[in-house]
Write an enzyme that holds these catalytic residues in place. Structure first.
Site, PDB file in Angstrom:
ATOM      1  N   LYS A  77      -6.849  32.523  -4.751  1.00 43.56           N
ATOM      2  CA  LYS A  77      -8.091  32.728  -5.505  1.00 43.56           C
ATOM      3  C   LYS A  77      -7.897  33.483  -6.817  1.00 43.56           C
ATOM      4  CE  LYS A  77     -10.858  30.901  -2.405  1.00 43.56           C
ATOM      5  NZ  LYS A  77     -11.628  29.686  -2.624  1.00 43.56           N
TER       6      LYS A  77
ATOM      7  N   SER B  13      -6.175  30.311   7.693  1.00 44.67           N
ATOM      8  CA  SER B  13      -6.606  29.075   7.020  1.00 44.67           C
ATOM      9  C   SER B  13      -5.393  28.200   6.685  1.00 44.67           C
ATOM     10  CB  SER B  13      -7.411  29.384   5.762  1.00 44.67           C
ATOM     11  OG  SER B  13      -6.629  30.092   4.840  1.00 44.67           O
TER      12      SER B  13
END
Lengths: 315, 90
Positions: A43, A257
Site C-alpha cells: 500500500k 492475505s
C-alpha cells in the site's frame, strides 16, 4: 541502492523464485516482495501516488488533514507519507482488525476512528463518507475510487514485473480496492496482452457480510471486470495453510492475505501442469506476517487458526 | 443430482435460516430456478432483468461465475456453489 529519501525508495521490490513450491521446471512461481516497502506493505505505492497526485492538483495544501477508510495497511502507509509531507491523518478502521495495525497507526501519528465490526470495510467507507460531509476541509483521497491508486501499479509495479520476468504468463494479486489488479492488468493489456490477470478475493466470516440489505453492497469505483481473466474466492483455512507453506518451504514470512493469493496461484499452476503447458506465475506478497502475530494464525492447528480468524478482517 | 449451495446471512430468511441447502440443475440458471421452487422469493434477490444482480457474487468451486459462463455455467455433481453479497475489502 541509494535514494534521496525514504519516500523515493518506495517500490523497486525484489521478485524471488519459489523453487520448492513451483510444481515443475516449466511451471514456476515468483513472489514479488511488497513487504520490502518502507511501512512493510504494497500500500505504500498507492498512498504515495495518491498524496503526490493530490499535491499536484492542489487539493492538498500544507497542514491539511487527510481522512481515509482503511482496514489497516493503506492507513499505515498514508500515515507514514503524511508525516513526511506535513499532513494530519484520520483513519476510519473497522474494530475487527488486528491490534498491531492500531499500534502502527499510532506510531506514525494517525488518529483512529473505529467503525462497527459488522459490515467490515463497507461500514468504514460509510462512516468515512459521513465524516467527509461533516468536515469539508478534510481531504479524503479515497483509495477505492482514486485513479492514482491504480496508476501507481500501471507505472511501477507492472513495468517492474515485466522487466524482471519477460516470460511472465500469469499475474495473481488480492482484490481489495482493486488498485493493484487494475493497474497491473491495464499495463499488461497494453504491453503483453496474453498475460492472464487473476484475482484472489478473501472470503471472510459471516459477520463481515452482515449487510442490512443487498442495496448496501459495495464495488470499488476503480473495478473494471474486463481487465481480469478470472477471480477466486479464498477462505481463511486455505489462506492460513498456504501462508504456513510459504514460510515452511520457502522461508517467506507473509501475512494471511498473501496465503490467499498463493492458493489461487497454486491452483493456476496445477491447471498448467495438467494441461502440459509452461507457465511463469508472478504473485504479490502484500505484507509480512508481523502485524498478524497477535491473531495466533502461525501457531497451533489449522482449526485453531481458522477459529482465530472468524469475524476478523484478515486481509 | 444434488448440489450444495451456501446461502449468505442476508438471504437466509428465504431458507428458514438454513445456511447450506441443496438444489438440482445442470446449469447455474437451472439451479437458481430450483432454489426458487423450494424457497420462493430467493430468485428475484439473485437475478434481475439483466441477469445476476450487481451486488450478488456467485462462485462455483470458489471461481466467480462471471468469469465462467455466467448463468449458463455448467454445474457438476461434486461442485459446490457459494452465494455472497459484494462488500468492500482493502
Amino acid at each position: 541502492m541509494r535514494f534521496d529519501s525514504l519516500l523515493d525508495s518506495v517500490g523497486h521490490t525484489p521478485l524471488v523464485g519459489l523453487p520448492r513450491l513451483s510444481p515443475s521446471p516449466d511451471v514456476r512461481l515468483w513472489a514479488k516482495l511488497e513487504d520490502r516497502n518502507p511501512t512493510g506493505s504494497v500500500k505504500d505505492r498507492a498512498a504515495l501516488a495518491m498524496v503526490l497526485d493530490a499535491e499536484r492538483n492542489e487539493i492538498l495544501t500544507p497542514g491539511a488533514t487527510l481522512l481515509e477508510p482503511t482496514s489497516g495497511n493503506t492507513g499505515i502507509s498514508l500515515a507514514m507519507v503524511a508525516k513526511q509531507r506535513g499532513y494530519q491523518l484520520v483513519c476510519v478502521m473497522p474494530e475487527n482488525t488486528s491490534v498491531e495495525r492500531a499500534q502502527l497507526l499510532a506510531i506514525w501519528g494517525a488518529k483512529i476512528i473505529y467503525s462497527p465490526a459488522a459490515g467490515g470495510s463497507n461500514e468504514a467507507v460509510r462512516v468515512a463518507k459521513g465524516l467527509a460531509a461533516e468536515n469539508p476541509d478534510w481531504v479524503m483521497l479515497y483509495q477505492y475510487g482514486n485513479p492514482a491508486n491504480a496508476l501507481a501499479h500501471y507505472e511501477n509495479t507492472g513495468p517492474e514485473l515485466l522487466a524482471d520476468l519477460p516470460s511472465i504468463t500469469h499475474f495473481v494479486a488480492g482484490l481489495g480496492t482493486t488498485g493493484t489488479l487494475m493497474g497491473v492488468g491495464r499495463f499488461f493489456r497494453d504491453n503483453k496482452p496474453d498475460v492472464s490477470i487473476v484475482a484472489a478475493e478473501p472470503r471472510y466470516g459471516e459477520l463481515v457480510y452482515g449487510l442490512r440489505n443487498l442495496d448496501e453492497g459495495f464495488i470499488p469505483e476503480l473495478y473494471d471486470e474486463s481487465l481480469l481473466t478470472t477471480r477466486f474466492s479464498v477462505g481463511p483455512r486455505d489462506a492460513v495453510r498456504r501462508t504456513r507453506e510459504l514460510l515452511e518451504l520457502e522461508g517467506i514470512f507473509a501475512g494471511v492475505s498473501t496465503g490467499a493469493i498463493l492458493h489461487a496461484a497454486l491452483g493456476i499452476a496445477a491447471k498448467a501442469v495438467a494441461a502440459k503447458e509452461s507457465a511463469d506465475i508472478a504473485f504479490i506478497v502484500c505484507d509480512g506476517g508481523w502485524k498478524y502475530l497477535s491473531t495466533g494464525v502461525y501457531e497451533g492447528s489449522l482449526d485453531e487458526a481458522e477459529d482465530a480468524l472468524e469475524g476478523q478482517l484478515w486481509a | 443430482m444434488s448440489i450444495e449451495v451456501r446461502i449468505p446471512t442476508i438471504l437466509r430468511p428465504y431458507t428458514s435460516g438454513e445456511k447450506l441447502v441443496t438444489a438440482q440443475g445442470i446449469t447455474l440458471a437451472e439451479v437458481i430456478n430450483d432454489l426458487e421452487i423450494n424457497y420462493p422469493g430467493i430468485g428475484e434477490r439473485l437475478l434481475d432483468e439483466n441477469g445476476l444482480r450487481r451486488f450478488i457474487n456467485i462462485y462455483v468451486n470458489d471461481e466467480d461465475v462471471r468469469f465462467l459462463d455466467g448463468l449458463q455455467s455448467v454445474i457438476g455433481e461434486n461442485d459446490s456453489i457459494t452465494i455472497l453479497p459484494a462488500v468492500a475489502g482493502g
